[in-house]
Design a protein around this motif. Sequence first.
Motif, PDB file in Angstrom:
ATOM      1  N   GLY A 511      -5.115   7.671  -1.653  1.00 22.62           N
ATOM      2  CA  GLY A 511      -4.920   6.920  -0.411  1.00 22.62           C
ATOM      3  C   GLY A 511      -4.122   5.656  -0.615  1.00 22.62           C
ATOM      4  N   ASN A 512      -4.223   5.045  -1.808  1.00 22.51           N
ATOM      5  CA  ASN A 512      -3.453   3.832  -2.096  1.00 22.51           C
ATOM      6  C   ASN A 512      -1.958   4.092  -2.177  1.00 22.51           C
ATOM      7  OD1 ASN A 512      -5.924   2.556  -2.410  1.00 22.51           O
ATOM      8  ND2 ASN A 512      -5.903   2.695  -4.638  1.00 22.51           N
ATOM      9  N   GLN A 513      -1.573   5.345  -2.410  1.00 18.84           N
ATOM     10  CA  GLN A 513      -0.172   5.672  -2.661  1.00 18.84           C
ATOM     11  C   GLN A 513       0.596   6.047  -1.409  1.00 18.84           C
ATOM     12  OE1 GLN A 513      -0.966   8.747  -5.563  1.00 18.84           O
ATOM     13  NE2 GLN A 513      -0.821   7.332  -7.271  1.00 18.84           N
ATOM     14  N   ILE A 514      -0.074   6.036  -0.263  1.00 20.11           N
ATOM     15  CA  ILE A 514       0.600   6.365   0.995  1.00 20.11           C
ATOM     16  C   ILE A 514       1.515   5.216   1.404  1.00 20.11           C
ATOM     17  CG2 ILE A 514       0.246   6.810   3.455  1.00 20.11           C
ATOM     18  CD1 ILE A 514      -2.429   8.071   2.718  1.00 20.11           C
ATOM     19  N   ASP A 515       2.703   5.551   1.845  1.00 22.10           N
ATOM     20  CA  ASP A 515       3.646   4.550   2.351  1.00 22.10           C
ATOM     21  C   ASP A 515       3.043   3.890   3.598  1.00 22.10           C
ATOM     22  OD1 ASP A 515       5.720   3.063   3.411  1.00 22.10           O
ATOM     23  OD2 ASP A 515       7.223   4.653   3.223  1.00 22.10           O
ATOM     24  N   PRO A 516       2.880   2.574   3.597  1.00 23.76           N
ATOM     25  CA  PRO A 516       2.306   1.906   4.772  1.00 23.76           C
ATOM     26  C   PRO A 516       3.101   2.137   6.051  1.00 23.76           C
ATOM     27  CG  PRO A 516       2.324   0.428   2.886  1.00 23.76           C
ATOM     28  CD  PRO A 516       3.121   1.624   2.493  1.00 23.76           C
ATOM     29  N   GLN A 517       4.367   2.571   5.911  1.00 22.22           N
ATOM     30  CA  GLN A 517       5.194   2.833   7.088  1.00 22.22           C
ATOM     31  C   GLN A 517       5.027   4.269   7.585  1.00 22.22           C
ATOM     32  OE1 GLN A 517       6.673   0.175   8.418  1.00 22.22           O
ATOM     33  NE2 GLN A 517       5.779  -0.921   6.669  1.00 22.22           N
ATOM     34  N   ALA A 518       4.187   5.061   6.920  1.00 23.56           N
ATOM     35  CA  ALA A 518       3.978   6.446   7.332  1.00 23.56           C
ATOM     36  C   ALA A 518       3.195   6.484   8.644  1.00 23.56           C
ATOM     37  CB  ALA A 518       3.239   7.204   6.227  1.00 23.56           C
ATOM     38  N   ALA A 519       2.985   7.687   9.162  1.00 22.60           N
ATOM     39  CA  ALA A 519       2.244   7.857  10.412  1.00 22.60           C
ATOM     40  C   ALA A 519       0.751   7.707  10.120  1.00 22.60           C
ATOM     41  CB  ALA A 519       2.539   9.222  11.015  1.00 22.60           C
ATOM     42  N   ILE A 520       0.243   6.500  10.325  1.00 20.89           N
ATOM     43  CA  ILE A 520      -1.150   6.175   9.997  1.00 20.89           C
ATOM     44  C   ILE A 520      -2.054   6.497  11.187  1.00 20.89           C
ATOM     45  CG2 ILE A 520      -2.712   4.360   9.214  1.00 20.89           C
ATOM     46  CD1 ILE A 520      -0.452   5.048   7.239  1.00 20.89           C
ATOM     47  N   ASN A 521      -3.260   6.953  10.905  1.00 23.15           N
ATOM     48  CA  ASN A 521      -4.249   7.179  11.956  1.00 23.15           C
ATOM     49  C   ASN A 521      -4.922   5.849  12.285  1.00 23.15           C
ATOM     50  OD1 ASN A 521      -6.253   8.015  13.691  1.00 23.15           O
ATOM     51  ND2 ASN A 521      -7.418   9.150  12.153  1.00 23.15           N
ATOM     52  N   TRP A 522      -4.333   5.126  13.203  1.00 25.53           N
ATOM     53  CA  TRP A 522      -4.830   3.787  13.533  1.00 25.53           C
ATOM     54  C   TRP A 522      -6.129   3.832  14.342  1.00 25.53           C
ATOM     55  CZ3 TRP A 522      -3.362   0.065  10.668  1.00 25.53           C
ATOM     56  CH2 TRP A 522      -2.073   0.045  10.106  1.00 25.53           C
ATOM     57  N   HIS A 523      -6.596   5.029  14.697  1.00 24.61           N
ATOM     58  CA  HIS A 523      -7.921   5.113  15.303  1.00 24.61           C
ATOM     59  C   HIS A 523      -9.009   4.686  14.314  1.00 24.61           C
ATOM     60  CE1 HIS A 523      -6.666   7.065  19.000  1.00 24.61           C
ATOM     61  NE2 HIS A 523      -5.976   7.960  18.306  1.00 24.61           N
ATOM     62  N   LEU A 524      -8.689   4.743  13.029  1.00 16.61           N
ATOM     63  CA  LEU A 524      -9.682   4.455  11.997  1.00 16.61           C
ATOM     64  C   LEU A 524      -9.880   2.963  11.747  1.00 16.61           C
ATOM     65  CD1 LEU A 524      -8.629   7.230   9.471  1.00 16.61           C
ATOM     66  CD2 LEU A 524     -10.778   7.162  10.758  1.00 16.61           C
ATOM     67  N   GLY A 525      -8.973   2.117  12.206  1.00 16.62           N
ATOM     68  CA  GLY A 525      -9.112   0.684  11.961  1.00 16.62           C
ATOM     69  C   GLY A 525      -7.882  -0.074  12.383  1.00 16.62           C
ATOM     70  N   LYS A 526      -8.000  -1.394  12.370  1.00 15.65           N
ATOM     71  CA  LYS A 526      -6.887  -2.248  12.781  1.00 15.65           C
ATOM     72  C   LYS A 526      -6.011  -2.669  11.612  1.00 15.65           C
ATOM     73  CE  LYS A 526      -9.443  -4.128  16.742  1.00 15.65           C
ATOM     74  NZ  LYS A 526      -9.993  -5.366  17.388  1.00 15.65           N
ATOM     75  N   THR A 527      -6.544  -2.576  10.398  1.00 14.92           N
ATOM     76  CA  THR A 527      -5.778  -2.929   9.199  1.00 14.92           C
ATOM     77  C   THR A 527      -5.802  -1.743   8.238  1.00 14.92           C
ATOM     78  OG1 THR A 527      -7.695  -3.799   7.990  1.00 14.92           O
ATOM     79  CG2 THR A 527      -6.505  -5.341   9.445  1.00 14.92           C
ATOM     80  N   LEU A 528      -4.899  -1.758   7.272  1.00 11.08           N
ATOM     81  CA  LEU A 528      -4.855  -0.660   6.314  1.00 11.08           C
ATOM     82  C   LEU A 528      -6.161  -0.532   5.529  1.00 11.08           C
ATOM     83  CD1 LEU A 528      -1.191  -0.835   4.940  1.00 11.08           C
ATOM     84  CD2 LEU A 528      -2.143   0.751   6.611  1.00 11.08           C
ATOM     85  N   PRO A 529      -6.754  -1.642   5.034  1.00 11.88           N
ATOM     86  CA  PRO A 529      -8.055  -1.483   4.354  1.00 11.88           C
ATOM     87  C   PRO A 529      -9.131  -0.866   5.239  1.00 11.88           C
ATOM     88  CG  PRO A 529      -7.102  -3.588   3.757  1.00 11.88           C
ATOM     89  CD  PRO A 529      -6.250  -3.026   4.863  1.00 11.88           C
ATOM     90  N   GLU A 530      -9.172  -1.258   6.523  1.00 11.84           N
ATOM     91  CA  GLU A 530     -10.145  -0.662   7.435  1.00 11.84           C
ATOM     92  C   GLU A 530      -9.881   0.823   7.604  1.00 11.84           C
ATOM     93  OE1 GLU A 530     -10.238  -2.619  11.185  1.00 11.84           O
ATOM     94  OE2 GLU A 530     -11.038  -4.501  10.405  1.00 11.84           O
TER      95      GLU A 530
END
Length: 814
Positions: A511-530
């Motif tokens: 999970g740490n290796q995912i590009d932060p610019q990828a299509a993130i499931n933002w339903h899971l939290g407001k920040t990347l750590p969340e």
Amino acid sequence: MKVAVDTSVKLVPEATGKLLAWALGLEGSTNTYLEQTKALARRLGAYYRPDGLTEIGFWVPGLIRDVLHEREIYLEVFTPQGSIDWQEKEQTIKFKRDRLQLEQQGEYIWGVVAGMQPGNREQPGSFYWLRYVDRAEKLRTVRDLVPYSLPYGIFAPAELYDIDSLQASRADLAYLERTAKSNEPRIKIPRVSEIKNILQVHIGTASAEGTIEGLTRIYQNIASKIEREQPLTPSEQNYLGYDALELLPTEPTIEYRDEYSPESEFFAFVGEEEDLVEIELFKPNTQDWGYDVPILGSSTTNPALLGTLRPDEVVDFIATLHNFPTGPIGLIYDLVYGHGDNQSELLIAREFLKGPNMYGQDLNHQQPMVRAILLEMQRRKINTGADGIRIDGGQDFRFFNPLSGRVEQDDAYLLEMSNTVQEIEGHKRLLFTIFEDGRPWPDEGWEEKSTYRELIELKPESYQWGPLIFAHNTPSLKGFWEQKWWRIVEVMTIGDRWITGCGNHDTVRRGNQIDPQAAINWHLGKTLPEVLHNAYDNPAVTLWVNCFSPGLPMDFINATMHAPWLFFRNTDEQYGVKVVSEEVGFLDWQISPSLYRQSHCFPRLKTLGFKQLKQLKQFGQALHHAMIQQDYNLAEVVEVLRACTNPDTHCIDDLSPLIELMRGGMVRFLKKLDEDRLKGFALMFMEDCYQICNVSYYKSEVDLGRAKFNLTTREFRHQHSWLANNILAEETFNKIGEGERTVVHGVRHNPEGEQAVAIVANFEGDAIELDVGEILNIDLTEWKVAIATPDLEVADLTKLTLENSQGILLTQVK
């Protein structure tokens, strides 16, 4: 207080002669060659006998050719002349040194020795190794491959230990006796089978102490609270409700090398006077996630994970689990025998190694003595009292078969690992077995091609890591569960012998290796750590895994604690910078600005000037790009990074973060950067990350509702063990899914009773309103809500709104 020492360490000719005769007699026996090598491997190392003598055996292929004079091969014994404080970080101890010749027989050196001091919980044992002068007149060392105790690491001599007394006094003998009995007369040696769910832990980060002693303390405290009927904290609940703990590898790992040297950093000679030597002892502080193994010493425990440096610590921990008040908790070892780190070339005979691979060296399992020694390492390891084994990287056990002309899998060896018998005080057991095997990995497209079934088809009573627990899974990404739907269906229909779940040491690191610019499931939290924490501790998925899905669920303590995790090691400078450059995504996905400001977070790097998370991210990004562009050449990387401090030099685009970094006051750090400082930065980064990943820093932040919910689902699993079986044809399981939404639903019935369960869970997507009775095709008056995910209000099941990660479990009312 001085320890009494027998100064007459000497060879006992008559006993040695009997040992030599026994070894020679094997050659004339009717046993196969492999059976002979197994018998020889049983006698290797140092064994303190009940009669007070010590049997010594070494396998030394090629040594006779390398030695200058045959009689210059000798056993060197160091016996402490006083007590050793096992907790002390640094101390200087006087040892009496004895040297004596043993007897050589072919590729083996044997001897029975009097006068060696056995170690135990309080008393240090004699330390020993073989020494010889080679043809280049250099002093060489042969270390014990299968020791019971290595308190000062792989490059130090092993310690003689009274293993028989340790086993005879262990506190869980009643448990071992009970579980070694079978109700079926035809089964002579029963296999451990009563494991229904697992908690995976990394010893170094699972307690404040970072030791087995620390984890023992946690379970003893929980046990005491249970016995006194006191409430458990949320963090304590995260350790409870499991049938077994699976430890990330506890074998000795590689140690830090600033040059390719076989000298010990924890056992250093500082002076000598005749037969007395002064040795400076440093308590091992190696930090590693566990998979960088040199193979030597895999029979024992990494001393960096032992607070007391004593083997008793391991047995005490296992006994604490076996005698737990709510019922026995098993222990599973994660065994790494598919590869050896390159450092193994300094420690073990060349016969063990076939050649380089992506991890270091391939092991030569086809060499009979190597095969026998590796199995003996495992046997001694599991005789500490383990209940199960996980075999790491089963797909790596391969060999070229000259008869077929193909590279084939060595499944015979893997099955032999599963069939290795544990024997403690006469109690024999076969262990619960889990295979991690992703063949045809690393072939292109292996994620889709792998069936994850090869080993469980060969050994139906075993388990194998399933497709949703494997390293490549990334539930932080939008549409992940829809993409993996076919694998979810496989879990339901053929997954009864799969390890299931979502979070483990591999997936969280992925999970740490995912590009932060990828299509993130933002339903899971407001920040990347969340997002990451909720992806690997998703209540809807937990509800499905524990309360509906077939297979054997496994959790990871860092995931349930919402503690950071990554691949870390402070064990070398050769690849240290490369590792850090590949792990910088950890800063995006695991570290928030508020966490960075806490005192336990990156204290070492803050002394270099990285006062803000933003600064460290900027340098990390620049380092990552520079390492790739300069093909990991450190001299060129330093030159490129420093060039950006020169206003007359153009800074290449990918290193533009350095411009902003300099504006933030880091010019001095960059201008003084050289290879040594870059290596120092990498070491500090790894040691800071090791500290950050310790779950003890986050126990006060564990959410009570989430911890209670997770524990409730685990308890439900224990109460409904039939759920581990594959779904039947008349049962239902389906989804509402399109694009970025996956809502699962289904009904299951216990074929041997009247129990029935139903689930509706929103794995991913926007909120959805459902008529639960309609979607499940059930009469709601005959059902009740058994478990609901935290914060889900259930007022009307005909109009139930499920947000992302919410779900309910129903049970039929009898």
